[in-house]
Motif scaffolding. Structure first.
Motif, mmCIF file in Angstrom:
data_model
loop_
_atom_site.group_PDB
_atom_site.id
_atom_site.type_symbol
_atom_site.label_atom_id
_atom_site.label_comp_id
_atom_site.label_asym_id
_atom_site.label_seq_id
_atom_site.Cartn_x
_atom_site.Cartn_y
_atom_site.Cartn_z
ATOM 1 N N GLY A 36 14.066 92.156 20.534
ATOM 2 C CA GLY A 36 12.980 93.213 20.872
ATOM 3 C C GLY A 36 11.517 92.066 22.202
ATOM 4 O O GLY A 36 12.070 90.793 22.851
ATOM 5 N N SER A 37 10.016 92.724 22.541
ATOM 6 C CA SER A 37 9.790 91.504 22.873
ATOM 7 C C SER A 37 8.762 90.329 22.917
ATOM 8 O O SER A 37 8.492 91.371 21.656
ATOM 9 N N TYR A 38 8.785 89.874 23.712
ATOM 10 C CA TYR A 38 7.782 88.654 22.820
ATOM 11 C C TYR A 38 6.669 87.800 23.989
ATOM 12 O O TYR A 38 7.367 87.051 25.037
ATOM 13 N N ASP A 39 4.961 88.249 23.723
ATOM 14 C CA ASP A 39 4.594 88.545 24.698
ATOM 15 C C ASP A 39 3.783 87.381 24.048
ATOM 16 O O ASP A 39 3.093 86.602 23.080
ATOM 17 N N GLU A 40 2.800 86.990 25.499
ATOM 18 C CA GLU A 40 1.377 86.264 24.860
ATOM 19 C C GLU A 40 2.219 84.656 24.600
ATOM 20 O O GLU A 40 1.450 84.382 23.344
ATOM 21 N N ALA A 41 4.103 84.100 24.719
ATOM 22 C CA ALA A 41 4.085 82.580 23.565
ATOM 23 C C ALA A 41 3.134 81.838 24.755
ATOM 24 O O ALA A 41 3.203 81.341 25.853
#
Length: 109
Positions: A36-41
């Motif tokens: 999946g996508s992991y944004d604002e890491a």
């Protein structure tokens, strides 16, 4: 690659010039890392409520933010990472950035 607490995958590479490079991917909040996508890491392990992403290399330190997409992850019977495929982008507060792909026996190209 190693698995830590089910939510983090750690890579360390020693370059031809003997410099060490480290890359960490964390889902955050102790959730299992999955495709999946992991944004604002934010920088791992300081990522309390966000996904974590760290790129450590000579001359690339400080506050980091970014995003990553896990395309594939599979564990063997011992809990070690058997396959992993991800793309990532890490930005420094100075404006410099690193982006790339990690493939460990991945079926994802």
């Amino acid at each position: 690659a190693s698995r830590f607490q089910g939510d983090t995958v750690h890579f360390e590479v020693v370059g031809y010039d003997t410099r060490r490079y480290r890359l960490d991917f964390s889902s955050g909040k102790l959730r299992k890392l999955q495709p999946g996508s992991y944004d604002e890491a934010t920088r791992y392990p300081s990522n309390v409520n966000n996904p974590g992403l760290t790129w450590d290399s000579p001359g690339f330190y400080g506050t980091q933010r970014g995003r990553f997409v896990v395309h594939e992850i599979a564990y063997d019977s011992d809990g070690k990472v058997a396959r992993f495929g991800a793309d990532f982008l890490v930005k420094m507060e100075s404006g410099s950035a690193v982006y790339g792909k990690v493939r460990l026996r991945s079926n994802y190209k």
